[in-house]
Design a protein around this motif. Sequence first.
Motif, PDB file in Angstrom:
ATOM      1  N   ILE A 204     -36.299 -81.162 -52.843  1.00 23.74           N
ATOM      2  CA  ILE A 204     -35.354 -82.167 -52.366  1.00 23.74           C
ATOM      3  C   ILE A 204     -36.015 -83.232 -51.213  1.00 23.74           C
ATOM      4  CG2 ILE A 204     -33.134 -82.309 -51.255  1.00 23.74           C
ATOM      5  CD1 ILE A 204     -32.174 -79.979 -52.493  1.00 23.74           C
ATOM      6  N   PRO A 205     -36.679 -82.643 -50.157  1.00 23.42           N
ATOM      7  CA  PRO A 205     -37.322 -83.793 -49.480  1.00 23.42           C
ATOM      8  C   PRO A 205     -38.250 -84.584 -50.291  1.00 23.42           C
ATOM      9  CG  PRO A 205     -37.189 -81.575 -48.565  1.00 23.42           C
ATOM     10  CD  PRO A 205     -37.040 -81.156 -50.015  1.00 23.42           C
ATOM     11  N   GLU A 206     -39.228 -84.255 -50.928  1.00 23.32           N
ATOM     12  CA  GLU A 206     -39.920 -84.966 -51.832  1.00 23.32           C
ATOM     13  C   GLU A 206     -39.165 -85.938 -52.725  1.00 23.32           C
ATOM     14  OE1 GLU A 206     -43.525 -84.407 -55.128  1.00 23.32           O
ATOM     15  OE2 GLU A 206     -42.803 -82.787 -54.056  1.00 23.32           O
ATOM     16  N   ALA A 207     -38.052 -85.519 -53.260  1.00 23.33           N
ATOM     17  CA  ALA A 207     -37.565 -86.302 -54.239  1.00 23.33           C
ATOM     18  C   ALA A 207     -36.694 -87.405 -53.419  1.00 23.33           C
ATOM     19  CB  ALA A 207     -36.278 -85.529 -54.855  1.00 23.33           C
ATOM     20  N   LEU A 208     -36.084 -86.992 -52.235  1.00 19.88           N
ATOM     21  CA  LEU A 208     -35.562 -88.171 -51.552  1.00 19.88           C
ATOM     22  C   LEU A 208     -36.630 -89.170 -50.945  1.00 19.88           C
ATOM     23  CD1 LEU A 208     -33.363 -85.957 -49.094  1.00 19.88           C
ATOM     24  CD2 LEU A 208     -32.559 -87.645 -51.043  1.00 19.88           C
ATOM     25  N   LEU A 209     -37.632 -88.686 -50.547  1.00 20.92           N
ATOM     26  CA  LEU A 209     -38.639 -89.702 -50.056  1.00 20.92           C
ATOM     27  C   LEU A 209     -39.148 -90.579 -51.119  1.00 20.92           C
ATOM     28  CD1 LEU A 209     -40.341 -87.477 -47.382  1.00 20.92           C
ATOM     29  CD2 LEU A 209     -38.907 -89.395 -46.837  1.00 20.92           C
ATOM     30  N   GLU A 210     -39.389 -90.162 -52.286  1.00 26.68           N
ATOM     31  CA  GLU A 210     -39.960 -90.689 -53.458  1.00 26.68           C
ATOM     32  C   GLU A 210     -38.942 -91.776 -53.709  1.00 26.68           C
ATOM     33  OE1 GLU A 210     -41.045 -88.300 -56.534  1.00 26.68           O
ATOM     34  OE2 GLU A 210     -42.666 -87.413 -55.823  1.00 26.68           O
ATOM     35  N   PHE A 211     -37.683 -91.532 -53.827  1.00 29.22           N
ATOM     36  CA  PHE A 211     -36.660 -92.560 -54.096  1.00 29.22           C
ATOM     37  C   PHE A 211     -36.505 -93.582 -53.101  1.00 29.22           C
ATOM     38  CE2 PHE A 211     -32.111 -93.808 -53.510  1.00 29.22           C
ATOM     39  CZ  PHE A 211     -31.794 -94.468 -54.681  1.00 29.22           C
ATOM     40  N   ALA A 212     -36.609 -93.161 -51.925  1.00 28.87           N
ATOM     41  CA  ALA A 212     -36.532 -94.069 -50.769  1.00 28.87           C
ATOM     42  C   ALA A 212     -37.676 -94.898 -51.145  1.00 28.87           C
ATOM     43  CB  ALA A 212     -36.482 -93.493 -49.397  1.00 28.87           C
ATOM     44  N   ARG A 213     -38.804 -94.715 -50.971  1.00 28.40           N
ATOM     45  CA  ARG A 213     -39.873 -95.587 -50.955  1.00 28.40           C
ATOM     46  C   ARG A 213     -40.054 -96.312 -52.474  1.00 28.40           C
ATOM     47  NH1 ARG A 213     -43.003 -90.691 -49.286  1.00 28.40           N
ATOM     48  NH2 ARG A 213     -43.278 -91.097 -47.081  1.00 28.40           N
ATOM     49  N   ALA A 214     -39.412 -95.939 -53.467  1.00 31.38           N
ATOM     50  CA  ALA A 214     -39.407 -96.634 -54.703  1.00 31.38           C
ATOM     51  C   ALA A 214     -38.232 -97.884 -54.553  1.00 31.38           C
ATOM     52  CB  ALA A 214     -39.036 -95.920 -55.894  1.00 31.38           C
ATOM     53  N   GLU A 215     -37.308 -97.637 -53.748  1.00 32.86           N
ATOM     54  CA  GLU A 215     -36.278 -98.664 -53.107  1.00 32.86           C
ATOM     55  C   GLU A 215     -36.740 -99.478 -52.267  1.00 32.86           C
ATOM     56  OE1 GLU A 215     -33.721 -99.591 -55.145  1.00 32.86           O
ATOM     57  OE2 GLU A 215     -34.057 -97.886 -56.439  1.00 32.86           O
ATOM     58  N   ASN A 216     -38.052 -99.253 -51.492  1.00 31.86           N
ATOM     59  CA  ASN A 216     -38.382 -99.866 -50.390  1.00 31.86           C
ATOM     60  C   ASN A 216     -37.268 -99.725 -49.200  1.00 31.86           C
ATOM     61  OD1 ASN A 216     -39.988-101.525 -48.987  1.00 31.86           O
ATOM     62  ND2 ASN A 216     -39.441-103.231 -49.614  1.00 31.86           N
ATOM     63  N   ALA A 217     -36.590 -98.773 -48.962  1.00 33.34           N
ATOM     64  CA  ALA A 217     -35.813 -98.083 -48.199  1.00 33.34           C
ATOM     65  C   ALA A 217     -36.371 -98.084 -46.903  1.00 33.34           C
ATOM     66  CB  ALA A 217     -35.133 -97.029 -48.413  1.00 33.34           C
ATOM     67  N   THR A 218     -35.432 -98.680 -45.582  1.00 32.13           N
ATOM     68  CA  THR A 218     -35.969 -98.722 -44.525  1.00 32.13           C
ATOM     69  C   THR A 218     -35.404 -97.550 -43.443  1.00 32.13           C
ATOM     70  OG1 THR A 218     -34.349-100.284 -43.872  1.00 32.13           O
ATOM     71  CG2 THR A 218     -36.521-100.934 -44.336  1.00 32.13           C
ATOM     72  N   GLN A 219     -34.432 -96.997 -43.958  1.00 31.84           N
ATOM     73  CA  GLN A 219     -33.755 -95.921 -43.185  1.00 31.84           C
ATOM     74  C   GLN A 219     -33.020 -94.825 -44.246  1.00 31.84           C
ATOM     75  OE1 GLN A 219     -31.495 -96.980 -39.679  1.00 31.84           O
ATOM     76  NE2 GLN A 219     -31.770 -99.003 -40.307  1.00 31.84           N
ATOM     77  N   LEU A 220     -33.198 -93.709 -43.671  1.00 31.95           N
ATOM     78  CA  LEU A 220     -32.709 -92.392 -44.485  1.00 31.95           C
ATOM     79  C   LEU A 220     -31.895 -91.661 -43.723  1.00 31.95           C
ATOM     80  CD1 LEU A 220     -32.782 -90.870 -47.011  1.00 31.95           C
ATOM     81  CD2 LEU A 220     -34.907 -89.495 -46.158  1.00 31.95           C
ATOM     82  N   VAL A 221     -30.541 -91.307 -44.258  1.00 32.24           N
ATOM     83  CA  VAL A 221     -29.598 -90.641 -43.391  1.00 32.24           C
ATOM     84  C   VAL A 221     -29.248 -89.397 -44.009  1.00 32.24           C
ATOM     85  CG1 VAL A 221     -27.072 -90.694 -42.678  1.00 32.24           C
ATOM     86  CG2 VAL A 221     -28.123 -92.872 -42.711  1.00 32.24           C
ATOM     87  N   LEU A 222     -29.585 -88.288 -43.210  1.00 28.63           N
ATOM     88  CA  LEU A 222     -29.209 -86.943 -43.691  1.00 28.63           C
ATOM     89  C   LEU A 222     -28.156 -86.172 -42.642  1.00 28.63           C
ATOM     90  CD1 LEU A 222     -32.827 -85.749 -44.174  1.00 28.63           C
ATOM     91  CD2 LEU A 222     -31.682 -86.749 -45.899  1.00 28.63           C
ATOM     92  N   GLY A 223     -27.548 -85.147 -43.268  1.00 27.60           N
ATOM     93  CA  GLY A 223     -26.707 -84.493 -42.638  1.00 27.60           C
ATOM     94  C   GLY A 223     -27.166 -83.261 -41.830  1.00 27.60           C
ATOM     95  N   GLY A 224     -26.758 -82.805 -40.805  1.00 27.25           N
ATOM     96  CA  GLY A 224     -27.232 -81.820 -40.132  1.00 27.25           C
ATOM     97  C   GLY A 224     -27.115 -80.324 -41.141  1.00 27.25           C
ATOM     98  N   SER A 225     -28.069 -79.686 -40.941  1.00 26.35           N
ATOM     99  CA  SER A 225     -28.030 -78.369 -41.821  1.00 26.35           C
ATOM    100  C   SER A 225     -26.692 -77.601 -41.819  1.00 26.35           C
ATOM    101  CB  SER A 225     -29.332 -77.622 -41.554  1.00 26.35           C
ATOM    102  OG  SER A 225     -29.245 -76.396 -42.451  1.00 26.35           O
TER     103      SER A 225
END
Length: 867
Positions: free
Chosen positions: A304-325
């Motif tokens: 999941i972390p890898e998939a999230l970051l791949e998607f964010a970089r593909a979209e040229n995202a600047t910020q990523l929001v996650l919920g506390g565990s």
Amino acid sequence: MGRGSLRVYLGAAPGVGKTYAMLDEAQRRVARGTDVAVGFVETYRRKHTAAMLQGLEVVPRRNLRYRGATFSEMDVDAVLARRPQVALIDELAHTNVPGSRNGKRWQDVEELLDAGIDVISTVNIQHLESLNDVVAKITGVPQRETIPDAVVRAADQVELIDMAAEALRRRLAHGNVYAPEKVDAALANYFRVGNLTALRELALLWTADKVDEGLQHYRAQHDITGTWETRERVVVAITGGPEGETLIRRAARIAARSGGGELLAVHVTRSDGLTGADPAALAHQRQLTESLGGSYHHVVGDEIPEALLEFARAENATQLVLGGSRRSWLSAILTGPGIGATTIRDSGDIDVHIVTHAEMGRGRGIPHLRGNLTRRRQVRGFALAVGLPVALTLGLVHQRTALNLVSDVLLFLLAVVVVALVGGWLPAVVAAVGGSILLNYYFAEPLHTLSIRDANNALALAVFVVVAALVSSVVDLASRRTRQAARATVESTTLATLAGSVLSGDAALPALLERVREAFGLNSVAMLEKTPSGGVVAAEMRGPAAAWTTVAAAGPDPCRRPEEGDIVVPAGDRFSLVLRGKPLRADDQRLVGAFAAQAAGLVDRAHLEAAAASAASLGEADRMRTALLAAVGHDLRSPLASAKAAVTSLRSGDITWSQQDTGDLLATADESLDRLSRLVDNLLDMSRLQAGALSVLPRPVALAEMVALALDDLGPAGRSVVVDVPDDLPEVVADPGLLERVLVNVLSNALRYAPSQTPPRLSGSSLHDRVELRIIDRGPGIPAEARDRVFAPFQRLGDTDNTSGVGLGLALGRGLMEAMGGALSPEETPGGGLTMVISLPTADVALGASEPGQRERAARSGHPVVS
């Protein structure tokens, strides 16, 4: 020799200044010493454009004969022979006359580019092939000259020539685009504010895509993988958990603070398709994201972390929001770093926000070592765990001399796998432990004791237990995953089918309930709503105080109260989905819950629409009654007083009136009574409109005939109206009497405010399946923010006296038009003034066929007609 470069000036509509900008660029290059030649430029007699041609060399055109007419086209051979450094070629999408060297002008340009000549050209957004159908829907004008998008996208430079819709319309009104006699028709048709705004948006979006495409190409060409903050893009990861709404709203606030930031919500599903997420919760969170202006995305990834970051970089995202565990502290200790910690470690230049929420640390503890098998299968598994090793022992005891311990161990391992397939992990462990004891007692030396003489045999039995436990765990996991995947497939198919049925039309709720009944094999499904009983608030009703109303039902003998059903699925405070039939599993009930919420939403929406319509109707009726009383008490007094004064004077015996005075008094009384009659007629018609009692008898009518009758009703003042109604206008569907009233009211208003030296103009045109009449005056006009107020009854915008009526003309006109299925709307007249647009459906569309009729032209009435 290399290929030439192509520069394209892109415009949203004709007249924005593409050709002017191209010639201006040519003048700059000539001043710098560049060899520039004009291959083809069309000025359309625009003096400012023609002036920019001064000093530029123009390559002679080629004249071609086609169907008895002479056409001039660009001479490609002459341009190639002249071989300038830069060639100016207007209208890139132009279709050449048959007999030309190429069928399209862009093909001529390709030849020049291949010859190493740089080309500057122009094109409008409506000519791009991919937007052809979209532009036709917007403007009603199909574009026959198109150019493949790939040609323009391949240009080395694309520059947008942008202009606001209002500015372009003013440019037309000043005669800078078309000849004066064509201005009104252009403004009334293609160059509407809405059309130009939509075309401008298309041009801006297309150019933005082209710019973004160039940026991505540059980043890929230079191996740039880092985030470029050209635009704030905020990605929020959602799981379908209860914290999702908090995360989405927080991410939306972050995106909004950046001014034009983009919100993207993403849900990651493992490649095996087993997410464990609640479909109803995900659907709700997707709806929330889209309501906040964001977009929802679904990606697949085992990490999941890898998939999230791949998607964010593909979209040229600047910020990523996650919920506390949501993991507990014990689970975090046992399983190591969570998704948030791993994402932060690998995020690089992407800012990661960990948002706290109420569900932190309460979601998951130590995983349960149990599957989701039925109790029957578990019983069978334990029976096999006991019986199969015993049966195998009985069979192998007689084969002691033929088989060694290794073969016995492998056969017992096979038995453990069979038990795992049937009963899952726990029965398999029981079989493994029992099998190891039997192997030790009956097959390991010394026999019939639990002691083991040979160390190798002890090791073999220990390995057997470990391997049996591991194999049974894998088999059990694979079996559960297969069943869960099948279940997920069934759920997704059901969701898709039910969602499709909801989109079927007005009967969405009954269709939804029928689909639920069919999908789960139920006898009946009913949607019940709590209603107040004895003054109890609906949200507080409990037990006997709650009365239930059946909103919709499917199947025979539906339940009337929740107590009558086998399963009750609540949907908010007021609704319950009551099922009758076989009991449902917990996961089935979860799926039904999603559709219960959807059904409740449909009912709430219908209630809100009905309440809004009722409130609007009551409010309008109350306002009309108040205004009507004010009109009767004030505006009726003036004509009554005038008529009474004239009649009283005539009856007076104290004064001897001359014949002229008597005639004047009678004329005053007659005029006052006519005003009173018109006023009463308008009041009665407005009351009928509000009460829905106005009789409308629509039929096909010719607009020219209606215009002539209306102008005759206006008397001498109507003869000053300039009429421009084409002969080929289709018939419309309207009530002739009501339409004549509308025309008289609107034309009277235009005559009242139009300057004496510039009389009103009445023009007609057809667009799609409607016909429009435009009453254009050059008076003071109305501010944009006040245009809707002129249609309010008893309003005379800007008037300071009460001698001109009670202000019902335009209000009544709009009401009558809407009663006939038409529309009356105001527009600004470019250059100053007000344009009232009367729109009606054509007869062939409204009635299914066009009825032939004799059209009488307005010219018969003696009114000036513009051809």
